[in-house]
Design an enzyme around this catalytic site. Structure first.
Site, PDB file in Angstrom:
ATOM      1  N   ALA A  12       0.805  -1.228   0.000  1.00 25.87           N
ATOM      2  CA  ALA A  12       0.000   0.000   0.000  1.00 25.87           C
ATOM      3  C   ALA A  12       0.834   1.274   0.000  1.00 25.87           C
ATOM      4  O   ALA A  12       0.318   2.352  -0.258  1.00 25.87           O
ATOM      5  CB  ALA A  12      -0.931   0.003   1.204  1.00 25.87           C
ATOM      6  N   ARG A  17      11.200   6.738  -0.712  1.00 22.27           N
ATOM      7  CA  ARG A  17      12.626   6.752  -1.049  1.00 22.27           C
ATOM      8  C   ARG A  17      12.898   6.493  -2.534  1.00 22.27           C
ATOM      9  O   ARG A  17      14.002   6.694  -3.009  1.00 22.27           O
ATOM     10  CB  ARG A  17      13.361   5.717  -0.178  1.00 22.27           C
ATOM     11  CG  ARG A  17      13.449   6.110   1.282  1.00 22.27           C
ATOM     12  CD  ARG A  17      13.746   4.927   2.202  1.00 22.27           C
ATOM     13  NE  ARG A  17      12.569   4.099   2.443  1.00 22.27           N
ATOM     14  CZ  ARG A  17      12.560   3.013   3.216  1.00 22.27           C
ATOM     15  NH1 ARG A  17      13.672   2.619   3.803  1.00 22.27           N
ATOM     16  NH2 ARG A  17      11.453   2.320   3.387  1.00 22.27           N
ATOM     17  N   TYR A 104       6.166  -8.814   1.874  1.00 23.04           N
ATOM     18  CA  TYR A 104       6.151  -7.405   1.490  1.00 23.04           C
ATOM     19  C   TYR A 104       6.271  -7.307  -0.029  1.00 23.04           C
ATOM     20  O   TYR A 104       7.066  -8.030  -0.649  1.00 23.04           O
ATOM     21  CB  TYR A 104       7.322  -6.657   2.149  1.00 23.04           C
ATOM     22  CG  TYR A 104       7.176  -6.472   3.659  1.00 23.04           C
ATOM     23  CD1 TYR A 104       5.997  -6.812   4.322  1.00 23.04           C
ATOM     24  CD2 TYR A 104       8.214  -5.948   4.406  1.00 23.04           C
ATOM     25  CE1 TYR A 104       5.876  -6.633   5.688  1.00 23.04           C
ATOM     26  CE2 TYR A 104       8.100  -5.766   5.784  1.00 23.04           C
ATOM     27  CZ  TYR A 104       6.924  -6.117   6.422  1.00 23.04           C
ATOM     28  OH  TYR A 104       6.799  -5.944   7.775  1.00 23.04           O
ATOM     29  N   ASN A 173      15.865  -8.423   9.563  1.00 26.92           N
ATOM     30  CA  ASN A 173      14.518  -8.937   9.311  1.00 26.92           C
ATOM     31  C   ASN A 173      14.213  -8.806   7.823  1.00 26.92           C
ATOM     32  O   ASN A 173      14.313  -7.723   7.254  1.00 26.92           O
ATOM     33  CB  ASN A 173      13.526  -8.090  10.125  1.00 26.92           C
ATOM     34  CG  ASN A 173      12.085  -8.340   9.711  1.00 26.92           C
ATOM     35  OD1 ASN A 173      11.731  -9.445   9.325  1.00 26.92           O
ATOM     36  ND2 ASN A 173      11.264  -7.296   9.798  1.00 26.92           N
TER      37      ASN A 173
HETATM   38  C1  UD1 Z   1      10.411  -3.270   6.529  1.00 27.91           C
HETATM   39  C2  UD1 Z   1      10.525  -3.819   7.946  1.00 27.91           C
HETATM   40  C3  UD1 Z   1      11.990  -4.035   8.283  1.00 27.91           C
HETATM   41  C4  UD1 Z   1      12.588  -4.993   7.291  1.00 27.91           C
HETATM   42  C5  UD1 Z   1      12.366  -4.528   5.847  1.00 27.91           C
HETATM   43  C6  UD1 Z   1      12.727  -5.628   4.892  1.00 27.91           C
HETATM   44  C7  UD1 Z   1       8.639  -2.888   9.215  1.00 27.91           C
HETATM   45  C8  UD1 Z   1       8.202  -1.876  10.199  1.00 27.91           C
HETATM   46  N1  UD1 Z   1       9.924  -2.866   8.881  1.00 27.91           N
HETATM   47  O1  UD1 Z   1      11.056  -2.013   6.479  1.00 27.91           O
HETATM   48  O2  UD1 Z   1      12.113  -4.590   9.584  1.00 27.91           O
HETATM   49  O3  UD1 Z   1      13.971  -5.164   7.550  1.00 27.91           O
HETATM   50  O4  UD1 Z   1      10.982  -4.202   5.618  1.00 27.91           O
HETATM   51  O5  UD1 Z   1      12.629  -5.213   3.560  1.00 27.91           O
HETATM   52  O6  UD1 Z   1       7.827  -3.697   8.788  1.00 27.91           O
HETATM   53  N2  UD1 Z   1       3.325  -1.050   3.462  1.00 27.91           N
HETATM   54  C9  UD1 Z   1       1.950  -1.046   3.465  1.00 27.91           C
HETATM   55  N3  UD1 Z   1       1.311  -0.196   4.329  1.00 27.91           N
HETATM   56  C10 UD1 Z   1       1.960   0.612   5.195  1.00 27.91           C
HETATM   57  C11 UD1 Z   1       3.373   0.606   5.174  1.00 27.91           C
HETATM   58  C12 UD1 Z   1       4.024  -0.243   4.305  1.00 27.91           C
HETATM   59  O7  UD1 Z   1       1.313  -1.775   2.722  1.00 27.91           O
HETATM   60  O8  UD1 Z   1       1.300   1.325   5.915  1.00 27.91           O
HETATM   61  C13 UD1 Z   1       4.029  -1.929   2.517  1.00 27.91           C
HETATM   62  C14 UD1 Z   1       4.913  -1.195   1.527  1.00 27.91           C
HETATM   63  O9  UD1 Z   1       4.182  -0.871   0.352  1.00 27.91           O
HETATM   64  C15 UD1 Z   1       6.033  -2.171   1.267  1.00 27.91           C
HETATM   65  C16 UD1 Z   1       6.085  -3.015   2.520  1.00 27.91           C
HETATM   66  O10 UD1 Z   1       4.887  -2.780   3.231  1.00 27.91           O
HETATM   67  O11 UD1 Z   1       5.760  -3.004   0.159  1.00 27.91           O
HETATM   68  C17 UD1 Z   1       7.292  -2.666   3.396  1.00 27.91           C
HETATM   69  O12 UD1 Z   1       7.272  -1.284   3.692  1.00 27.91           O
HETATM   70  P1  UD1 Z   1       8.602  -0.422   3.662  1.00 27.91           P
HETATM   71  O13 UD1 Z   1       8.236   0.978   3.957  1.00 27.91           O
HETATM   72  O14 UD1 Z   1       9.388  -0.705   2.467  1.00 27.91           O
HETATM   73  O15 UD1 Z   1       9.360  -1.008   4.962  1.00 27.91           O
HETATM   74  P2  UD1 Z   1      10.917  -1.009   5.220  1.00 27.91           P
HETATM   75  O16 UD1 Z   1      11.330   0.312   5.713  1.00 27.91           O
HETATM   76  O17 UD1 Z   1      11.616  -1.565   4.057  1.00 27.91           O
HETATM   77 MG    MG Z   2      11.025  -1.961   2.120  1.00 30.84          MG
END
Ligand code: UD1
Ligand code: MG
Length: 463
Positions: A12, A17, A104, A173
């Site tokens: 979502a 970045r 993810y 993670n």
């Molecule tokens: C996240 C993890 C981190 C891990 C990393 C691995 C969390 C808090 N952190 O960080 O521990 O090492 O992934 O790649 O989970 N998303 C949603 N809704 C939201 C926020 C995010 O659907 O409200 C989705 C994003 O679209 C994305 C995924 O979740 O596809 C991960 O979000 P992202 O912001 O990339 O997390 P990281 O900072 O990479």
């Molecule tokens: Mg990420």
């Protein structure tokens, strides 16, 4: 019976970045949007009706990218964190018992084998959850896996919330987990956005489970490339080259020769037959299918093509949405545009452009020609510089050429026009009328010789 497995893919976020107007998971690596890789991997673990994608940013486009797989969607209107993304889908995701696997959408390299291993390890254990981790030389940006003296997992701490000791940990993670559903839903509402980013971090669930006396286990991967998360364009380029390397390696193991594979770009869905040779700096894109014993010359770009066997594509040739039958040849420097079909043994040479054209068996157009909206039979020779004038400024018109036709060099065929079987067109002709079978057509000014003309002129200009 094994417990049912639901899969949820979080997709979502915008991906700040990336510095893009396009949602991150729509960016492509290996020729497919990131989200499509993840959906395909998920399908190895669950049927589509048990897979849900959480969408928010550019929800419609993200849905459109993967809706053909039949997966479900959950709307997260505001991206308030990875835990929040799960909570909004509780109704669909919760069905009692079983496991919930979380992926993810920005992690496109995970393989089906590893996903199945994650689920199997969770199923075989007493743990509340299994999380995929790996060690990185440079763990910056990722959540860190914090363990106690016995090596048991205590918590995951996000980069932004970590202190110096936690930042020094290099086990990270992956964001890929398999949870016991009942425990996940019992404790998920306890997550608070009390971190510098003000987000609901799913990773906090690990510490909560542990404090509640549950065990969380890790599946520590040796190959850290599988869990690369794409957050920036730099990560995107790395994911792309890893996927390309995986694809060329797979093809080589299936019997395709690839010279300098690190320079070759092949999309994930491309198929190539054994003993085909791919030279350096070639791109083979889309849903191209290439037969056995072909050669794809250096610098060529092929997109959505269908090549038979022993097809010889010489260097620097562009081919898109076209079919080249067995033993045909194209290039060097040919341009074959959509809806073109080369019959068996047909040849197209340098600086020849074809568009919506059929060249029959063994016919040749070897130099400097434009053949558009043309249907050319078998055993024809299309001379150098031949042009089909298919456009009158308003509409396109067809050219029809029968079998065994010889078109002399620099002929101009003004469409609509028809050249019947076994006819000849004299070099340099402009052809505007149909040419009957076995006729010779000449459409040019007759040559005139003026004897002594140069001498006579000289006498006038330099007396
Ligand atoms: C996240 C993890 C981190 C891990 C990393 C691995 C969390 C808090 N952190 O960080 O521990 O090492 O992934 O790649 O989970 N998303 C949603 N809704 C939201 C926020 C995010 O659907 O409200 C989705 C994003 O679209 C994305 C995924 O979740 O596809 C991960 O979000 P992202 O912001 O990339 O997390 P990281 O900072 O990479
Ligand atoms: Mg990420």
């Amino acid at each position: 019976m094994q417990a049912a497995v639901n899969v949820v893919i979080l997709a979502a976020g915008l991906g700040t970045r990336m510095k893009s107007r396009r949602a991150k998971v729509l960016h492509e690596a290996g020729g497919l949007p990131l989200i499509e890789h993840v959906v395909r991997t998920a399908l190895a673990a669950a049927p589509p009706e048990r897979i849900f994608v959480v969408v928010g940013c550019q929800a419609e486009q993200v849905q459109a990218a993967v809706s053909r797989y039949g997966v479900g969607f959950i709307e997260q209107a505001e991206p308030r964190g990875t835990a929040h993304a799960l909570l909004v889908g509780r109704e669909q995701l919760e069905p009692p018992g079983g496991l919930l696997t979380v992926l993810y959408g920005d992690c496109p390299l995970l393989t089906p084998a590893t996903l199945l291993r994650l689920i199997a390890e969770q199923q075989a254990s007493e743990a509340a959850a299994t999380v995929i981790t790996t060690r990185l030389d440079d763990p910056s940006g990722y959540g860190r896996v914090i363990r106690d003296e016995q090596g048991a997992i205590l918590a995951i701490v996000e980069q932004k919330a970590a202190g110096p000791a936690e930042l020094a940990v290099n086990e990270i993670n992956s964001g890929i987990y398999c949870f016991r559903s009942d425990l996940l839903w019992r404790y998920l509402p306890e997550i608070r956005p009390d971190n510098p980013a003000g987000e609901y971090y799913l990773t906090d669930i690990i510490g909560i489970l542990r404090r509640q006396g549950h065990k969380v286990q890790a599946l520590l991967l040796e190959d850290s490339t599988e869990v690369l998360g794409v957050n920036t364009r730099v990560d995107l380029a790395r994911a792309d080259s890893l996927l390309r390397a995986r694809k060329t390696q797979e093809l080589m193991l299936e019997g395709v020769t690839i010279r300098r594979p690190e320079t070759v770009t092949v999309d994930c869905d491309v198929r190539v037959g054994a003993d085909t040779v791919i030279e350096p700096f070639v791109q083979i894109l889309g849903r191209s299918v290439i037969g056995r014993d072909c050669r794809i010359g250096t610098g060529s770009i092929l997109k959505d093509v269908e090549l038979g066997e022993r097809v010889d594509v010489r260097p620097y040739t562009l081919i898109e949405q076209a079919r080249l039958d067995d033993d045909s040849r194209a290039g060097p420097f040919a341009r074959i545009r959509p809806a073109t079909h080369l019959g068996p043994g047909a040849h197209v040479g340098n600086f020849v452009e074809l568009k919506n054209a059929r060249l029959g068996a063994r016919s040749k157009a070897n130099h400097l020609a434009y053949l558009g909206d043309a249907d050319i039979g078998a055993d024809c020779n299309i001379g150098a510089g031949t042009i089909t004038c298919n456009y009158d400024g308003e509409r396109k018109h067809p050219t029809r050429i029968g079998n065994r036709v010889f078109v002399g060099s620099n002929a101009t065929l003004v469409a609509p026009i028809e050249l019947a079987d076994d006819c000849y067109v004299g070099a340099g002709s402009v052809i505007t009328e149909p040419v009957p079978s076995e006729a010779l057509a000449l459409g040019r000014a007759r040559q005139v010789i003026k004897e002594g003309w140069v001498r006579a002129r000289r006498a006038v200009t330099k007396p």
